[in-house]
Write a protein that holds these residues in place. Structure first.
Motif, short mmCIF file in Angstrom:
data_model
loop_
_atom_site.label_atom_id
_atom_site.label_comp_id
_atom_site.label_asym_id
_atom_site.label_seq_id
_atom_site.Cartn_x
_atom_site.Cartn_y
_atom_site.Cartn_z
N VAL A 186 -0.68 41.76 39.56
CA VAL A 186 -0.91 40.38 39.97
C VAL A 186 -1.00 40.26 41.49
O VAL A 186 -1.93 39.67 42.06
N THR A 187 0.00 40.84 42.18
CA THR A 187 0.00 40.74 43.65
C THR A 187 -1.19 41.46 44.26
O THR A 187 -1.80 40.97 45.23
N SER A 188 -1.54 42.61 43.70
CA SER A 188 -2.68 43.37 44.24
C SER A 188 -3.98 42.64 44.01
O SER A 188 -4.86 42.57 44.91
N LEU A 189 -4.17 42.09 42.80
CA LEU A 189 -5.41 41.38 42.49
C LEU A 189 -5.56 40.13 43.36
O LEU A 189 -6.67 39.78 43.80
N ILE A 190 -4.42 39.44 43.59
CA ILE A 190 -4.49 38.24 44.44
C ILE A 190 -4.92 38.61 45.86
O ILE A 190 -5.78 37.95 46.48
N LEU A 230 -11.88 39.22 49.20
CA LEU A 230 -13.27 38.97 48.83
C LEU A 230 -13.66 37.52 49.15
O LEU A 230 -14.78 37.24 49.60
N ALA A 231 -12.75 36.58 48.86
CA ALA A 231 -13.05 35.17 49.14
C ALA A 231 -13.25 34.95 50.63
O ALA A 231 -14.14 34.17 51.05
N LEU A 232 -12.42 35.62 51.44
CA LEU A 232 -12.57 35.52 52.89
C LEU A 232 -13.90 36.11 53.33
O LEU A 232 -14.58 35.58 54.22
N GLN A 233 -14.31 37.19 52.66
CA GLN A 233 -15.56 37.85 53.02
C GLN A 233 -16.75 36.96 52.72
O GLN A 233 -17.74 36.93 53.47
N ALA A 293 -7.26 28.54 43.34
CA ALA A 293 -7.51 28.40 41.89
C ALA A 293 -7.87 29.74 41.27
O ALA A 293 -7.43 30.09 40.16
N GLY A 294 -8.67 30.53 41.99
CA GLY A 294 -9.02 31.87 41.47
C GLY A 294 -7.82 32.79 41.42
O GLY A 294 -7.66 33.58 40.48
N ASP A 295 -6.95 32.66 42.46
CA ASP A 295 -5.72 33.48 42.45
C ASP A 295 -4.90 33.21 41.19
O ASP A 295 -4.45 34.13 40.49
N MET A 296 -4.73 31.92 40.92
CA MET A 296 -3.88 31.55 39.78
C MET A 296 -4.55 31.92 38.45
O MET A 296 -3.87 32.29 37.49
N LEU A 297 -5.90 31.83 38.41
CA LEU A 297 -6.59 32.22 37.18
C LEU A 297 -6.43 33.73 36.94
O LEU A 297 -6.23 34.17 35.79
N LEU A 298 -6.53 34.52 38.02
CA LEU A 298 -6.30 35.97 37.88
C LEU A 298 -4.88 36.26 37.39
O LEU A 298 -4.66 37.09 36.51
N ALA A 299 -3.90 35.56 37.99
CA ALA A 299 -2.51 35.77 37.57
C ALA A 299 -2.31 35.41 36.11
O ALA A 299 -1.63 36.12 35.34
#
Length: 650
Positions: free
Chosen positions: A555-559, A565-568, A578-584
């Motif tokens: 979870v921490t690594s994917l976030i 990637l979002a910053l890029q 929202a994407g972080d929480m969906l991944l978690a």
């Protein structure tokens, strides 16, 4: 009978004149030269040889007839003996009950029948009996008080008067009143057999004493044994006894009772009588005790003597103890050298059997249970294990006690082997390999089939054990109760860290940029590395812990990767969170399927938080993020609280 033996028998039968007798002799009565001459029409040398049996130097013994009762005290008719009654009468003699005035006691007086007074050989026979019996002073031999002649020169033998009954009467009548006289009025077959063997032991004692003094009885049978009313046992009738020391008795004459006679008594073959002849008679007497009929039987004297001459082994039924059956056949073998060597040896064999009777009784009782066990084991339907174990256990215990009392009990040993094999086979059929292994270990030589069945079942059980061990290990690896306490502490720490980070964000009025969020995502990773290193032993302990640690790291690594990637790609803060929480939520949902279904709860909470942020798409994003994350952590903590250890935490 073989031709040679038959020819020998016929020659002896003819030489004795038995085929020319006008009256055939009884097979259960004593034969002597006198009785043969008495029943024969051809005469012959039937008298006893004159070997010092003269009555010239015997004292005068006179007696008078009385009124049938003891004479009054002080009465003197000039006779020391006064006849009261007749105790018994045989073919050639009478036994009278007399009162001996000098000693004030009753005595037995044996004399010849009046019609046989003219037969000197009969007088010699009575003198012979008196002198042989008188020389044997033993508790089982009736004492001879005096030997003399009356005024007519006829022999008179005075003996102790014994109150008792012939042993034969007790053998044929289990309800005989004499049994009560000796305190055995409630005897069963077992007790009666023991009592009869005790009587035979007393007879052995008398014969052993006589043999040591060179006297062979030659007419041992139940008729010649008296059992006194106080338990005494007497061996009677020494009239045909042979004495090696006194040289009395004709060893070549036909003497004895045909129904019990040893082969050498009919055909001496030049052999001198010895103890082994009486041992044969003991065996023949034991045969009658065991079976109820004499050893030699037939429709005529010839047939009975043929049976005695052949002396074939007798087949005893299962009701006769094997020890006694073997002893009777050994004693009654035709070869004197194969018999027990002495009356003492025969007596000791009887005593051994009496000592073994308790073991034999236990064996008999156990055999009844063994029969039930074998019947149960042969049935096709499923056995009642409790009933089977009860019968088999009682059988084994009884046989073990029987063997403890008598280790040489072959019947008990064989029965115990059968019981153990049957029991082991039953346990194998039920799949109880442990019980079967213990039973097979008790067998001295288990059968090959039983060993093969045990080995096959052990292989199957070992495979089951390995599979069960693997399953237990797998279950333990996925058991949430193991290590629950450290896990709760770890979750509480992570929740505290989130609260701190989220709280600082709530106090900051300036909105966070994407770059700030990316830097914040690196903080949990930096903290997890030392934490995971510190709890590495706990993580390796179970697969459950490893999966949980993998989920947290994932979870921490994917976030962090997602924010990079979002910053890029220049995404806004709200879609990034929202994407972080969906991944978690996705990782937790997958972990719920792989680790524990209770992880669906925090996954749903986090997913709802992601949805709320996506719909709102406006600040305060941090508020939604914090609520979602806190809800997820609370759900996780609630999950871990439900998995609190119950004796397995550590």
């Amino acid at each position: 009978m073989r031709d040679e033996a038959r020819g020998e028998f016929e020659a002896r039968f003819t030489a004795l004149g038995l085929d020319t007798m006008s009256v055939e002799l009884a097979t259960d009565a004593t034969i002597s030269p006198e009785s043969i001459e008495f029943a024969s029409t051809v005469g012959g040398d039937a008298t006893l040889p004159d070997i010092g049996m003269s009555s010239r130097f015997l004292p005068l013994l006179t007696f008078s007839e009385s009124s049938g009762s003891e004479p009054a005290y002080g009465h003197d008719d000039g006779h020391d003996l006064s006849v009261i009654d007749t105790l018994g009468e045989g073919g050639m003699g009478r036994v009278l009950l007399a009162w001996q005035r000098s000693l004030q006691r009753q005595v037995a007086v044996k004399i010849l029948k009046p019609e046989l007074d003219s037969r000197p050989e009969l007088s010699a026979a009575l003198l012979h009996e008196a002198r042989v019996a008188g020389a044997l002073e033993h508790p089982a031999i009736i004492p001879v008080h005096a030997l003399g002649i009356d005024r007519a020169g006829r022999p008179v033998m005075i003996q102790k008067r014994v109150d008792g009954v012939a042993w034969r009467e007790l053998l044929v009548d289990p309800a005989h009143p004499a049994w009560r006289r000796v305190g055995m009025d409630t005897m069963d077959d077992e007790a009666r057999m023991k009592a009869n063997l005790e009587v035979l032991i007393h007879v052995c004692n008398a014969l052993e004493f006589a043999h040591e003094r060179g006297v062979v009885h030659r007419d041992v049978k139940p008729d010649n044994v008296m059992v006194g009313y106080y338990g005494e046992v007497y061996l009677l009738d020494w009239g045909v006894a042979w004495s090696a020391t006194a040289k009395t008795g004709n060893q070549d004459a036909l003497v004895g009772t045909p129904a019990y006679m040893a082969p050498e008594m009919f055909v001496p073959r030049g052999r001198m009588p010895d103890a082994r002849t009486d041992v044969y008679l003991l065996g023949a007497t034991l045969h009658e005790v065991l079976t109820g009929f004499p050893r030699h039987r037939g429709a005529s004297l010839r047939e009975v003597l043929e049976c005695a001459h052949h002396s074939a082994p007798f087949h005893y039924g299962p009701s006769v103890p094997a020890e006694l059956a073997a002893l009777a056949n050994q004693a009654c073998t035709a070869d004197p050298g194969a018999r027990p060597p002495s009356a003492r040896a025969f007596r000791e064999a009887l005593r051994d059997h009496l000592r073994h009777r308790a073991s034999i009784a236990l064996t008999t009782s156990a055999l009844e249970r063994l029969f039930v066990v074998e019947e149960l084991s042969r049935r096709d339907e499923v056995l009642d294990p409790i009933a089977f174990a009860r019968y088999a256990g009682e059988c084994r215990f009884g046989l073990q006690v029987a063997l403890r009392d008598w280790p040489e009990n072959a019947l008990a040993r064989d029965a115990l082997n059968s019981c153990l094999e049957c029991w082991a086979s039953h346990e194998l059929a039920c799949g109880n390999v442990g019980a079967a292994r213990m039973l097979v270990a008790e067998l001295p030589t288990p059968s090959g089939e039983l060993v093969r069945r045990l080995e096959a079942l052990e292989i199957i059980e070992e495979e089951k054990r390995v599979r069960a061990a693997r399953f237990a290990e797998l279950e333990a690896q996925h058991d949430a109760r193991i290590g629950a306490l450290p896990r709760k502490r770890a979750v509480a720490g992570v929740a505290a860290m989130i609260l701190v980070v989220s709280g600082s964000r709530l106090r900051d009025d300036a909105p966070k940029s994407a770059k700030d969020l990316f830097r914040e995502s690196l903080i949990p990773i930096a903290l997890l590395v030392p934490i995971l290193w510190f709890v590495r032993a706990w993580i390796r302990r179970t697969a459950y812990n490893r999966h949980l640690a993998t989920m947290i790291v994932g979870v921490t690594s994917l976030i962090a990767m997602h924010r990079a990637l979002a910053l890029q790609f220049g995404l806004d803060v709200a879609p990034m969170i929202a994407g972080d929480m969906l991944l978690a939520a996705t990782v937790m949902a997958y972990s719920a399927m792989a680790i524990d279904r209770w992880l669906f709860s925090p996954a749903v909470v986090v997913a709802l938080g992601s949805l709320m942020i996506t719909v709102a798409h406006t600040p305060p994003v941090a508020t939604f993020e914090t609520c979602a994350l806190l809800g997820g952590m609370v759900g996780c903590y609630g999950f871990f609280m439900t998995k609190s250890p119950s004796g397995r935490a550590g």
